[in-house]
Design a protein around this motif. Structure first.
Motif, PDB file in Angstrom:
ATOM      1  N   LYS A   1      15.283  -0.150   4.486  1.00  0.00           N
ATOM      2  CA  LYS A   1      15.184   0.561   5.766  1.00  0.00           C
ATOM      3  C   LYS A   1      13.984   1.507   5.768  1.00  0.00           C
ATOM      4  O   LYS A   1      13.264   1.607   6.773  1.00  0.00           O
ATOM      5  CB  LYS A   1      16.473   1.345   6.035  1.00  0.00           C
ATOM      6  CG  LYS A   1      17.630   0.499   6.532  1.00  0.00           C
ATOM      7  CD  LYS A   1      18.904   1.329   6.652  1.00  0.00           C
ATOM      8  CE  LYS A   1      18.754   2.452   7.630  1.00  0.00           C
ATOM      9  NZ  LYS A   1      19.993   3.254   7.755  1.00  0.00           N
ATOM     10  N   ASN A   2      13.780   2.210   4.660  1.00  0.00           N
ATOM     11  CA  ASN A   2      12.635   3.119   4.567  1.00  0.00           C
ATOM     12  C   ASN A   2      11.319   2.344   4.685  1.00  0.00           C
ATOM     13  O   ASN A   2      10.371   2.803   5.334  1.00  0.00           O
ATOM     14  CB  ASN A   2      12.670   3.887   3.248  1.00  0.00           C
ATOM     15  CG  ASN A   2      13.757   4.940   3.218  1.00  0.00           C
ATOM     16  OD1 ASN A   2      14.224   5.398   4.270  1.00  0.00           O
ATOM     17  ND2 ASN A   2      14.180   5.331   2.026  1.00  0.00           N
ATOM     18  N   TRP A   3      11.269   1.177   4.034  1.00  0.00           N
ATOM     19  CA  TRP A   3      10.057   0.359   4.099  1.00  0.00           C
ATOM     20  C   TRP A   3       9.796  -0.102   5.524  1.00  0.00           C
ATOM     21  O   TRP A   3       8.654  -0.025   6.014  1.00  0.00           O
ATOM     22  CB  TRP A   3      10.193  -0.849   3.184  1.00  0.00           C
ATOM     23  CG  TRP A   3       8.916  -1.613   3.003  1.00  0.00           C
ATOM     24  CD1 TRP A   3       7.975  -1.435   2.033  1.00  0.00           C
ATOM     25  CD2 TRP A   3       8.429  -2.682   3.839  1.00  0.00           C
ATOM     26  NE1 TRP A   3       6.924  -2.320   2.204  1.00  0.00           N
ATOM     27  CE2 TRP A   3       7.170  -3.087   3.293  1.00  0.00           C
ATOM     28  CE3 TRP A   3       8.910  -3.319   4.970  1.00  0.00           C
ATOM     29  CZ2 TRP A   3       6.417  -4.111   3.864  1.00  0.00           C
ATOM     30  CZ3 TRP A   3       8.149  -4.344   5.556  1.00  0.00           C
ATOM     31  CH2 TRP A   3       6.929  -4.722   4.986  1.00  0.00           C
ATOM     32  N   TYR A   4      10.847  -0.578   6.203  1.00  0.00           N
ATOM     33  CA  TYR A   4      10.698  -1.013   7.588  1.00  0.00           C
ATOM     34  C   TYR A   4      10.272   0.148   8.486  1.00  0.00           C
ATOM     35  O   TYR A   4       9.417  -0.009   9.365  1.00  0.00           O
ATOM     36  CB  TYR A   4      12.011  -1.599   8.115  1.00  0.00           C
ATOM     37  CG  TYR A   4      12.328  -2.988   7.621  1.00  0.00           C
ATOM     38  CD1 TYR A   4      11.332  -3.954   7.500  1.00  0.00           C
ATOM     39  CD2 TYR A   4      13.630  -3.360   7.303  1.00  0.00           C
ATOM     40  CE1 TYR A   4      11.620  -5.233   7.063  1.00  0.00           C
ATOM     41  CE2 TYR A   4      13.929  -4.639   6.861  1.00  0.00           C
ATOM     42  CZ  TYR A   4      12.921  -5.569   6.746  1.00  0.00           C
ATOM     43  OH  TYR A   4      13.208  -6.832   6.311  1.00  0.00           O
ATOM     44  N   THR A   5      10.880   1.312   8.275  1.00  0.00           N
ATOM     45  CA  THR A   5      10.567   2.477   9.106  1.00  0.00           C
ATOM     46  C   THR A   5       9.105   2.888   8.950  1.00  0.00           C
ATOM     47  O   THR A   5       8.390   3.097   9.943  1.00  0.00           O
ATOM     48  CB  THR A   5      11.471   3.659   8.740  1.00  0.00           C
ATOM     49  OG1 THR A   5      12.847   3.296   8.953  1.00  0.00           O
ATOM     50  CG2 THR A   5      11.152   4.880   9.598  1.00  0.00           C
TER      51      THR A   5
ATOM     52  N   LEU B   1       3.500   2.703  11.036  1.00  0.00           N
ATOM     53  CA  LEU B   1       2.097   2.419  10.726  1.00  0.00           C
ATOM     54  C   LEU B   1       1.526   1.366  11.669  1.00  0.00           C
ATOM     55  O   LEU B   1       0.417   1.533  12.223  1.00  0.00           O
ATOM     56  CB  LEU B   1       1.967   1.956   9.281  1.00  0.00           C
ATOM     57  CG  LEU B   1       0.570   1.497   8.840  1.00  0.00           C
ATOM     58  CD1 LEU B   1      -0.418   2.652   8.933  1.00  0.00           C
ATOM     59  CD2 LEU B   1       0.615   0.930   7.419  1.00  0.00           C
ATOM     60  N   ASN B   2       2.258   0.279  11.866  1.00  0.00           N
ATOM     61  CA  ASN B   2       1.767  -0.791  12.735  1.00  0.00           C
ATOM     62  C   ASN B   2       1.693  -0.354  14.192  1.00  0.00           C
ATOM     63  O   ASN B   2       0.772  -0.757  14.919  1.00  0.00           O
ATOM     64  CB  ASN B   2       2.658  -2.028  12.602  1.00  0.00           C
ATOM     65  CG  ASN B   2       2.311  -2.869  11.389  1.00  0.00           C
ATOM     66  OD1 ASN B   2       1.413  -3.697  11.436  1.00  0.00           O
ATOM     67  ND2 ASN B   2       3.019  -2.647  10.292  1.00  0.00           N
ATOM     68  N   LYS B   3       2.624   0.474  14.617  1.00  0.00           N
ATOM     69  CA  LYS B   3       2.578   0.984  15.991  1.00  0.00           C
ATOM     70  C   LYS B   3       1.352   1.863  16.188  1.00  0.00           C
ATOM     71  O   LYS B   3       0.669   1.777  17.213  1.00  0.00           O
ATOM     72  CB  LYS B   3       3.852   1.771  16.295  1.00  0.00           C
ATOM     73  CG  LYS B   3       3.978   2.188  17.750  1.00  0.00           C
ATOM     74  CD  LYS B   3       5.326   2.849  18.017  1.00  0.00           C
ATOM     75  CE  LYS B   3       5.468   3.216  19.489  1.00  0.00           C
ATOM     76  NZ  LYS B   3       6.788   3.857  19.756  1.00  0.00           N
TER      77      LYS B   3
END
Length: 300
Positions: free
Chosen positions: A181-185, A190-192
């Motif tokens: 979850k931390n990685w996805y967050t 970053l991508n946004k």
């Protein structure tokens, strides 16, 4: 106590480490090659707007900028041919598919999830895991795994599997679910952010191109730069297609939602039977994001 908050790559099996290494190497090669191709093409487009002639002995006039532009095109061609020959993008995608599948199988084995429930003996579970890992690799016969000295099944995996239900539960929630979850967050944010930055750059160049084109239409002394700006815009669009910031931001946000739901169900589990089923479901939720990512990349 065998509770862990994070699992280093060295504790994952050889299949994961070797495929992950091959994928990262392919990704770096493909992204860097794409970057340089776009830079060189944009540079060649800019050089085409100007001229700097010179004479060399009895040969002349020679346009130095045109020669430089030709060199840029030739370099781009060489990079493209090398990409066709080595296919780093395929190593990237196939390696990531094998690595993520190996990681999923690792956690199912270590946590006691299906198809490796805790009532399956350790030896039988290891044989079943090895068979599954080999099956994953067989699906990607062209992938060349990086040469690494790592065990097929690590000591940590066996120790984790042999620990108590509560310890396995705490470790899985912390080192797998929360870590993911931390990685996805982090990567969704970053991508946004990168997506907004590139969108602003595109809009700025489009406005600049329109202004310069209008200026050159009414003033012949203004250098016509619209073709070079168009080349820059095309390069930026191609780069965004490679990085896919918008898609990744949305996919990671959706994955966070799925994992949050899976985490809530996992915390309610009190029996080994239910735990094996919920771990399997949680890993499917994680795999879903990667399957979608792989499908979009394969279409590029």
């Amino acid at each position: 106590m065998t509770i862990v908050d994070r699992v280093p790559d060295s504790d994952y099996p050889y299949m994961f480490q070797a495929a992950d290494s091959a994928s990262l190497a392919g990704q770096n090669s493909y992204v860097e090659t794409t970057r340089w191709r776009l830079i060189l093409l944009s540079f060649a487009a800019l050089l085409g707007l100007f001229s700097w002639q010179f004479s060399w002995g009895e040969v002349g006039p020679i346009d130095a900028l045109a020669l430089t532009g030709a060199a840029a095109f030739i370099a781009t061609l060489m990079l493209e041919l090398n990409t066709w020959r080595t296919r780093p993008d395929k190593s990237w995608y196939d390696g990531r598919a094998v690595a993520e599948s190996a990681k999923t199988l690792t956690w199912k084995f270590a946590a006691g999830g299906n198809p490796f429930p805790i009532d399956m003996g350790v030896d039988d579970a290891q044989r079943a895991l090895l068979a599954r890992l080999q099956s994953v690799k067989n699906d990607f016969p062209e992938l060349v795994l990086s040469p690494l000295n790592a065990p097929a099944i690590s000591d940590w995996m066996i120790e984790q599997r042999q620990s108590t239900f509560d310890d396995r539960k705490k470790s899985y929630l912390a080192a797998r679910i929360n870590d993911q979850k931390n990685w996805y967050t982090d990567n969704a944010k970053l991508n946004k952010r990168r997506s907004k930055q590139w969108r602003f750059t595109l809009l700025s160049l489009e406005i600049l191109g329109a202004v310069l084109s209008l200026a050159s239409a009414f003033n012949q002394d203004v250098t016509q730069l619209s073709s070079a700006i168009a080349a820059f815009l095309t390069a930026i669009v191609a780069w965004n297609q490679t990085k896919q910031h918008d898609f990744n931001a949305r996919a990671y946000s959706a994955a966070i939602h799925d994992l949050t739901s899976a985490e809530a169900k996992l915390r309610l589990v009190v029996t080994e039977e239910s735990w094996a089923r919920e771990v399997d479901d949680a890993e499917e939720a994680i795999s879903r994001e990667h399957v979608v990512w792989l499908a979009t990349r394969s279409r590029l």
